[in-house]
Write an enzyme that holds these catalytic residues in place. Structure first.
Site, PDB file in Angstrom:
ATOM      1  N   GLU A 437       0.848  -1.360  -0.023  1.00 55.68           N
ATOM      2  CA  GLU A 437       0.292  -0.044   0.120  1.00 55.68           C
ATOM      3  C   GLU A 437       0.843   1.238  -0.022  1.00 55.68           C
ATOM      4  O   GLU A 437       0.581   2.286   0.743  1.00 55.68           O
ATOM      5  CB  GLU A 437      -0.703  -0.088   1.189  1.00 55.68           C
ATOM      6  CG  GLU A 437      -2.504   0.313   1.138  1.00 55.68           C
ATOM      7  CD  GLU A 437      -2.806   0.182  -0.285  1.00 55.68           C
ATOM      8  OE1 GLU A 437      -3.076  -0.840  -1.035  1.00 55.68           O
ATOM      9  OE2 GLU A 437      -2.765   1.504  -1.121  1.00 55.68           O
TER      10      GLU A 437
HETATM   11  C1  LIG Z   1       1.626  -9.603   0.215  1.00 56.04           C
HETATM   12  C2  LIG Z   1       1.462  -8.610  -0.734  1.00 56.04           C
HETATM   13  C3  LIG Z   1       0.272  -8.122  -1.098  1.00 56.04           C
HETATM   14  C4  LIG Z   1       0.299  -7.007  -2.111  1.00 56.04           C
HETATM   15  N1  LIG Z   1      -0.942  -6.666  -2.506  1.00 56.04           N
HETATM   16  C5  LIG Z   1      -1.058  -5.792  -3.466  1.00 56.04           C
HETATM   17  C6  LIG Z   1      -2.461  -5.556  -4.200  1.00 56.04           C
HETATM   18  O1  LIG Z   1      -3.609  -5.897  -3.771  1.00 56.04           O
HETATM   19  N2  LIG Z   1      -2.330  -4.683  -5.248  1.00 56.04           N
HETATM   20  C7  LIG Z   1      -1.346  -4.143  -5.661  1.00 56.04           C
HETATM   21  O2  LIG Z   1      -1.442  -3.464  -6.826  1.00 56.04           O
HETATM   22  N3  LIG Z   1      -0.189  -4.193  -5.139  1.00 56.04           N
HETATM   23  C8  LIG Z   1      -0.073  -5.200  -4.260  1.00 56.04           C
HETATM   24  N4  LIG Z   1       1.177  -5.559  -3.569  1.00 56.04           N
HETATM   25  C9  LIG Z   1       2.446  -4.804  -4.151  1.00 56.04           C
HETATM   26  C10 LIG Z   1       2.904  -3.748  -2.835  1.00 56.04           C
HETATM   27  O3  LIG Z   1       2.210  -2.570  -3.068  1.00 56.04           O
HETATM   28  C11 LIG Z   1       4.368  -3.256  -3.480  1.00 56.04           C
HETATM   29  O4  LIG Z   1       5.093  -4.366  -3.406  1.00 56.04           O
HETATM   30  C12 LIG Z   1       4.771  -1.918  -2.810  1.00 56.04           C
HETATM   31  O5  LIG Z   1       4.065  -0.896  -3.306  1.00 56.04           O
HETATM   32  C13 LIG Z   1       6.189  -1.605  -3.146  1.00 56.04           C
HETATM   33  O6  LIG Z   1       6.338  -1.814  -4.444  1.00 56.04           O
HETATM   34  P1  LIG Z   1       7.849  -2.719  -5.103  1.00 56.04           P
HETATM   35  O7  LIG Z   1       7.620  -4.170  -4.268  1.00 56.04           O
HETATM   36  O8  LIG Z   1       7.938  -2.670  -6.507  1.00 56.04           O
HETATM   37  O9  LIG Z   1       9.067  -2.215  -4.452  1.00 56.04           O
HETATM   38  P2  LIG Z   1       9.777  -0.975  -5.061  1.00 56.04           P
HETATM   39  O10 LIG Z   1       9.056   0.072  -5.747  1.00 56.04           O
HETATM   40  O11 LIG Z   1      11.014  -1.383  -6.031  1.00 56.04           O
HETATM   41  O12 LIG Z   1      10.639  -0.351  -3.924  1.00 56.04           O
HETATM   42  C14 LIG Z   1      11.789  -1.013  -3.434  1.00 56.04           C
HETATM   43  C15 LIG Z   1      12.399   0.068  -2.341  1.00 56.04           C
HETATM   44  O13 LIG Z   1      12.764   1.262  -2.659  1.00 56.04           O
HETATM   45  C16 LIG Z   1      12.052   2.289  -2.046  1.00 56.04           C
HETATM   46  N5  LIG Z   1      11.678   3.259  -3.027  1.00 56.04           N
HETATM   47  C17 LIG Z   1      11.251   3.075  -4.454  1.00 56.04           C
HETATM   48  N6  LIG Z   1      10.871   4.273  -4.788  1.00 56.04           N
HETATM   49  C18 LIG Z   1      11.235   5.126  -4.174  1.00 56.04           C
HETATM   50  C19 LIG Z   1      11.224   6.578  -4.166  1.00 56.04           C
HETATM   51  N7  LIG Z   1      10.735   7.343  -5.088  1.00 56.04           N
HETATM   52  N8  LIG Z   1      11.513   7.335  -2.874  1.00 56.04           N
HETATM   53  C20 LIG Z   1      12.154   6.777  -1.858  1.00 56.04           C
HETATM   54  N9  LIG Z   1      12.084   5.343  -1.846  1.00 56.04           N
HETATM   55  C21 LIG Z   1      11.363   4.638  -2.845  1.00 56.04           C
HETATM   56  C22 LIG Z   1      10.945   1.711  -1.382  1.00 56.04           C
HETATM   57  O14 LIG Z   1      10.265   2.295  -0.224  1.00 56.04           O
HETATM   58  C23 LIG Z   1      11.339   0.204  -1.063  1.00 56.04           C
HETATM   59  O15 LIG Z   1      12.100   0.322   0.185  1.00 56.04           O
HETATM   60  C24 LIG Z   1       1.345  -6.321  -2.563  1.00 56.04           C
HETATM   61  C25 LIG Z   1       2.705  -6.743  -2.389  1.00 56.04           C
HETATM   62  C26 LIG Z   1       2.725  -7.985  -1.352  1.00 56.04           C
HETATM   63  C27 LIG Z   1       4.197  -8.357  -0.835  1.00 56.04           C
END
Ligand SMILES: Cc1cc2nc3c(=O)[nH]c(=O)nc-3n(C[C@H](O)[C@H](O)[C@H](O)COP(=O)(O)OP(=O)(O)OC[C@H]3O[C@@H](n4cnc5c(N)ncnc54)[C@H](O)[C@@H]3O)c2cc1C
Length: 578
Positions: A437
């Site tokens: 989220e």
């Molecule tokens: C169990 C589970 C359920 C989920 N459910 C849903 C769902 O129902 N619907 C859905 O759409 N998604 C869902 N997600 C996805 C989830 O919302 C994302 O995993 C999350 O938003 C982070 O994206 P990412 O994993 O690609 O990490 P990334 O975006 O690659 O981020 C990696 C790290 O870099 C940091 N980072 C990235 N960009 C920036 C920035 N601009 N500034 C500062 N720091 C940054 C982040 O804080 C993080 O620490 C789910 C994920 C899981 C694991």
């Protein structure tokens, strides 16, 4: 077993004494029929469902998990009757629009109900929370026909919902998404692409699943300005609104993950899937934010519920477990040892959990109240406050929830690490809350980069003025004034420095959010201590307030220093040295 008992006494104290809902709701026409008896009936019904139906299947759901077969997903077996009760009780439509079968209850009350469901069974309630959020989004942005078709089904739980945003290359940065939407002759669209990590994207608890999917219409601008929102139902409703033909949306796999194992996390494939646009073309992200903002508070409530569940286990264990002697001499000489409660460090852990959980409950209700005020009064200041508080609610409540889960596990010693007691499950289940989220790092950046810098700290200043020290115990007046000065002072500093240093907001943001959270909790604790009744419940409140002021609020001094250190300490090291 992970027993859960709804903290009804505390909830009533907050509703009727701290937030004085009788007065708060008296002028709101939509809340005229809500009297204290009805509020108590809602709390007691939700507490019963949480304690007697959801909690007993929490560990079973974790053990059984979800099963994927040829694109279909089975949720844990004991979740099925529990979901029926959640749906049939009307709980998914509690704050829903009465024009479409919702019950129109205040969010202030809804927060408490949701906290109970999260606390009793996090993995289970994920099936409900996404449905509630999707209904809020459709109510705000759907056409009349869309509302009439989908809202009654979502409020009744006959249909559930999913929020389909994330793609392999588009996580935090949704502007990178590639799922395509082609307009069809009949005004609908055909969606093609793949999403990952979709909670409740496929399961067998409801007869239909309503996916809210963001995608890019052919020729749309790059980035977030070219994102549109679509309803993609698993079964396309027929003319009578019954689930008809199977749509081209299916689960390609489910994730095997650390926690919330009973919640199905799906990879979703769309192959020419029929989609119906919600809102204007290319304005989809703004619509989706209505759902995301709801889910952000909901994820904060998840952390809060976990803290309460963890506390209940740890306090019961600490009372019973006999180890060592009190530093000042045996407290129970007749026994072989004293209980864990004689050890100051164990008390530190329990009181920390309690201070963050009860303070967090009051804070969540404050956010719920500002959402209600914004919705029903249309007051722009309330809207600005709700927007300011939302990232704090998501990140601070979920970070503290996880911290509390780990502290409670620690109270159990080695018994917290083995499966039997369930504490390791609470830790695993809560770990996701700071991640999904919008990660908590991104929430902090939203708070500083958008909410504070956007208006030079004006909304924050108004809020701090509202947190008066008139009605707090004498001994907390000075610490509170200092805490407010510190928050305002560091805000001014960040606002002044940010134009000179583009890395400053990102370098300061997590500390800033923590400082803001602690400051708001301090005010709430002081207010609670002031009005706590003269009985054991009130005595515990006053003691916990004293602990908060003595042991937790002082962290703000260190955070202030850390923020003012600027960005050099984090940005100085060259990339190749990592
Ligand atoms: C169990 C589970 C359920 C989920 N459910 C849903 C769902 O129902 N619907 C859905 O759409 N998604 C869902 N997600 C996805 C989830 O919302 C994302 O995993 C999350 O938003 C982070 O994206 P990412 O994993 O690609 O990490 P990334 O975006 O690659 O981020 C990696 C790290 O870099 C940091 N980072 C990235 N960009 C920036 C920035 N601009 N500034 C500062 N720091 C940054 C982040 O804080 C993080 O620490 C789910 C994920 C899981 C694991």
């Amino acid at each position: 077993m992970l027993n859960y008992q709804a903290p009804a006494r505390d909830m009533e104290f907050l509703l009727f004494d701290l937030f004085q809902v009788q007065r708060e709701w008296a002028d709101v026409p939509a809340f005229q029929d809500i009297d204290p008896d009805l509020v108590r009936a809602v709390l007691s019904g939700a507490g019963k469902l949480a304690g007697e139906v959801l909690a007993p299947v929490n560990q079973a759901g974790d053990r059984e998990g979800c099963r994927w077969t040829d694109g279909l997903v089975q949720a844990p077996t004991p979740f099925k009757p529990a979901y029926r009760q959640l749906a049939e009780g009307g709980w998914l439509g509690l704050s829903g629009n009465p024009a479409y079968g919702g019950q129109g209850m205040p969010k202030l009350l809804g927060c408490l109900v949701e906290e109970m469901f999260w606390g009793a069974n996090t993995a289970f309630y994920l099936y409900g929370a996404l449905t509630v959020g999707a209904a809020i989004c459709l109510d705000a942005h759907g056409s009349e026909a869309q509302k009439a078709l989908y809202l009654p089904k979502l409020y009744s739980g006959e249909w559930s919902a999913a929020m389909d945003l994330t793609e392999a290359q588009a996580g935090t940065d949704l502007g990178l998404l590639r799922t395509k939407a082609e307009p069809a002759a009949d005004g609908s669209y055909r969606l093609t692409g793949t999403k990952i990590f979709i909670t409740s994207g496929e399961h067998d608890l409801s007869e239909n699943i309503v996916h809210l999917v963001i995608a890019r219409v052919h020729g749309a601008p790059k980035g977030t300005k070219g994102i549109s929102l679509f309803i993609v139902p698993k079964f396309i409703p027929d003319a009578a609104g019954r689930p008809g033909k199977r749509n081209g949306v299916a689960s390609g796999a489910i994730e095997h993950k650390m926690g919330v194992i009973g919640s199905a996390t799906n990879l979703m494939n769309y192959e020419n899937a029929v989609g119906y646009r919600v809102g204007e073309e290319n304005a989809g992200l703004a619509c989706m934010f209505t759902m995301m903002n709801y889910e952000r508070l909901a994820v904060g409530l998840q952390g809060l519920g976990a803290g309460e569940l963890a506390y209940q286990q740890a306090a019961a264990y600490a009372r019973e477990r006999l180890q060592g002697r009190a530093p000042g001499g045996p407290q129970r000489p007749e026994a072989e040892a004293d209980s864990l409660l004689v050890h100051p460090d164990v008390r530190r852990m329990l009181l920390t959990i309690r201070a963050y959980t009860e303070g967090g409950r009051a804070f969540a209700m404050l956010v719920g109240r500002s959402l209600d005020r914004a919705k029903y009064s249309g007051d722009k200041r309330c809207q600005a406050l709700a927007e300011l508080l939302t990232p704090i609610a998501k990140a601070f409540l979920s970070d503290k929830g996880f911290e509390c889960a780990v502290l409670a596990q620690q109270v159990f010693g080695g018994h917290g690490y083995i499966k039997e007691w369930g504490m390791e499950q609470i830790v695993r289940d809560t770990r996701i809350a700071p991640i999904y989220e919008g990660t908590n790092g991104v929430q902090a950046l939203d708070l500083v980069g958008r909410k504070v810098l956007r208006d030079g700290g004006a909304a924050l200043r108004v809020f701090v003025q509202e947190m008066t020290v008139d009605e707090v115990p004498k001994e907390y007046e000075e610490p509170l004034r200092s805490a407010f000065d510190r928050l305002l002072g560091v805000t001014d500093w960040v606002v002044a420095q940010a134009p000179e240093d583009p890395n400053l907001p990102g370098a300061a943001s997590t500390d800033y959010l923590e400082l803001a959270g602690l400051t708001i909790y301090a005010w709430l604790w002081a207010r609670m201590a002031q009005i706590a009744p003269d009985e054991p419940f009130g005595e515990a409140k006053r003691r916990t307030a004293a602990f908060f002021f003595a042991k937790l609020l002082p962290q703000t001094a260190a955070l202030d220093h850390s923020i003012r250190a600027g960005s050099g300490a984090v940005m100085g090291m060259a990339d190749e040295l990592f």
